[in-house]
Enzyme design. Structure first.
Site, PDB file in Angstrom:
ATOM      1  N   ARG A  44      44.241  56.170  41.298  1.00  0.00           N
ATOM      2  CA  ARG A  44      43.405  57.426  40.217  1.00  0.00           C
ATOM      3  C   ARG A  44      44.086  58.072  40.176  1.00  0.00           C
ATOM      4  O   ARG A  44      44.266  59.242  39.933  1.00  0.00           O
ATOM      5  CB  ARG A  44      42.046  57.119  39.759  1.00  0.00           C
ATOM      6  CG  ARG A  44      42.799  55.007  38.675  1.00  0.00           C
ATOM      7  CD  ARG A  44      41.053  54.828  38.177  1.00  0.00           C
ATOM      8  NE  ARG A  44      41.054  53.545  38.337  1.00  0.00           N
ATOM      9  CZ  ARG A  44      41.002  52.925  36.967  1.00  0.00           C
ATOM     10  NH1 ARG A  44      40.857  54.139  35.780  1.00  0.00           N
ATOM     11  NH2 ARG A  44      40.718  52.369  36.723  1.00  0.00           N
ATOM     12  N   HIS A 232      39.003  30.871  52.011  1.00  0.00           N
ATOM     13  CA  HIS A 232      38.779  30.363  53.540  1.00  0.00           C
ATOM     14  C   HIS A 232      38.549  29.495  54.333  1.00  0.00           C
ATOM     15  O   HIS A 232      39.134  28.264  55.682  1.00  0.00           O
ATOM     16  CB  HIS A 232      38.144  31.686  54.900  1.00  0.00           C
ATOM     17  CG  HIS A 232      38.593  33.013  53.997  1.00  0.00           C
ATOM     18  ND1 HIS A 232      39.444  33.579  53.254  1.00  0.00           N
ATOM     19  CD2 HIS A 232      37.511  34.001  53.835  1.00  0.00           C
ATOM     20  CE1 HIS A 232      39.348  34.984  53.250  1.00  0.00           C
ATOM     21  NE2 HIS A 232      38.261  34.879  53.449  1.00  0.00           N
TER      22      HIS A 232
END
Ligand code: BG6
Length: 482
Positions: A44, A232
């Site tokens: 941005r 994970h």
């Protein structure tokens, strides 16, 4: 098709400075990026490309990644342009469209909060950035539950084919995690001893010294189960437990992993107390330094939430190979050491011939994923002695990956994952079904914890978690490796 444009959204974020750009710089310096690869950084903030380059270099240096020489940096920034875009405004990506080409592949990398995934895909489509060949790479989390992960996946499916969606679990990019596949499927003697007839139990530990690293807004209410187990630890469990895939094609590997997630025994309100321990750290000491408790971490907004920063789970894979073999999973923040390891504990011998009291310890295979990457196998041998004819001792065969190969360091996971995404190889990325099935199992576990009011137990930072996690394994007559 010639050439590829890599577009990184969230280019001024923490992950970009700590992992993404350092990985790309390393690949470039090693000559592994295609010459015609161009990188567009999107965020941005208003920046000129030069100001973005300067700021990025400072932030990368602060993040203490591998240093990069001036000449390598100058070469790298030749590829790197910057685009300021407010993702929420219409026509935000008009400027991007002009930089892409239908004759080159566009690889979109979303290192943004997941709440922006849908907006970015819609804007890309509206601004005609998806008209050529393209792939998309997404950071976790893909949803926070089965329902929300399906929503994300549905959105992605509106714009991309499944084969072009690359969902990152950075653990799969770690060299040692890939080595797990090789260890299992390139060594006949290991694979033939890999089931309930030989293995007593499996432990997977992912312990971190760090706390929540200033990420209170993300972490509180999410906790260690959603942040670490759903992705994970689940991936590690799958790689340990899955059947041999028939090839290294993504589909083939994913199919085998999904079967394991589906075979995980659900943990419900009746079984949860005996199978799950939740913890939350209080102030303590790590490596001689005092560290704050969970509610004294930077950015803490809510005192008293029961978010777990530690979880231990006794899981079962209900299939022929693993019947009766518990998988003990454990992960926590503010532990005494950073350790990621998998322990394969073999069964005791069925019959002892070396006499009473001889320590013929059952074999143990230790797969150290980080740090000190390597594999250890405990073996029993005869002590060299004339006095004791058959006295036994346990030795450790140690295979240290850091001393192996032709590279001077173990590459970061993101280097592997970038290379694969650029080369169009999705085998180390996670498929839709794996993610959704994993959420299904985790959702049930979370609901079970809530239904039976399973509270978090305090543990001191610098300890291995609440004492109840020792009990979880002790009462089965076993103990954690560390
Ligand atoms: C991230 C989690 O996915 O993995 C973090 O969001 C965690 O909370 C990190 O610290 C651990 O990764 P590694 O590679 O340091 O083990």
């Amino acid at each position: 098709m010639s050439g590829l444009d890599l577009v990184i959204f969230g280019a001024t974020g923490d992950l970009s400075a700590r992992k993404l750009f350092p990985a790309l710089c390393q690949l470039d310096a090693a000559g592994l990026l295609p010459d015609d690869l161009r990188i567009v950084a999107v965020a941005r903030q208003e920046h000129t490309p030069e100001a973005f380059h300067d700021e990025l270099r400072v932030r990368m240096a602060k993040a203490k990644r591998q240093s990069i020489s001036d000449s390598a940096w100058q070469k790298f920034v030749q590829r790197l342009t910057y685009l300021s875009a407010d993702f929420s405004t219409p026509e935000a990506f008009r400027g991007l469209q002009g930089r892409l080409s239908d004759t080159r592949i566009s690889l979109f990398y979303l290192a943004t909060p997941p709440s922006l995934f849908a907006t970015i895909c819609e804007q890309l489509s509206a601004d005609k950035c998806l008209s050529g060949p393209c792939r998309i790479v997404l950071e976790k989390p893909i949803g926070e539950s089965l329902t929300t992960s399906r929503e994300v996946n549905e959105t992605l499916a509106r714009f991309f084919e499944e084969r072009d969606i690359y969902r990152i679990d950075h653990y799969l990019g770690k060299e040692t995690v890939q080595n797990l596949l090789v260890l299992r499927f390139a060594n006949r003697f290991i694979n033939s001893q890999w089931d309930q007839s030989c293995i007593d139990h499996v432990q997977i530990t992912v312990a971190e010294q760090v706390g929540i690293e200033g990420r209170w807004a993300y972490y509180d209410g999410v906790g260690q189960l959603r942040d670490m187990v759903q992705n994970h630890l689940m991936q590690l469990l799958c790689l340990v437990a899955m059947e041999p895939p028939n090839s290294l094609e993504a589909e083939s590997i994913r199919d085998e992993k999904v079967k394991i997630v589906k075979a995980l025994r659900p943990i419900d309100a009746v079984t949860v107390k005996d199978h799950v321990v939740r913890g939350q750290y209080s102030q303590g000491v790590i490596d001689g330094q005092s560290v704050p408790g969970y509610f004294d971490e930077d950015g803490c907004e809510t005192q008293g939430s029961d978010t777990e920063t530690f979880i231990a789970i006794k899981a079962h894979v209900d299939n022929w190979r693993w019947s009766g073999v518990p998988f003990y999973l454990r992960t926590g923040k503010r532990m005494p050491d950073k350790v990621t390891e998998i322990i394969i504990q073999y069964k005791a011998l069925p019959h002892h011939i070396f006499g009473e009291g001889e320590s013929a310890e059952p074999n143990r295979l230790i797969i150290r994923l980080q740090p000190n990457e390597g594999i250890e196998m405990t073996m029993v041998s005869k002590r060299q002695s004339l006095r004791d004819k058959l006295s036994l001792q346990t030795h450790t065969l140690n295979f240290d990956f850091r001393e192996d190969g032709d590279i001077d360091r173990i590459p970061d996971a993101y280097e592997r994952l970038f290379l694969d995404a650029i080369n169009g190889d999705p085998s180390l990325f996670v498929g839709r079904e794996e993610i959704e099935e994993s959420w299904r199992w985790c959702d049930q576990l979370i609901a079970a914890c809530e239904d039976c009011g399973l509270k978090v137990n305090a543990y001191q930072a610098g300890s291995w978690g609440p004492s109840k996690s020792e009990l979880l394994i002790d009462r089965d007559g076993r103990s954690w490796n560390v």
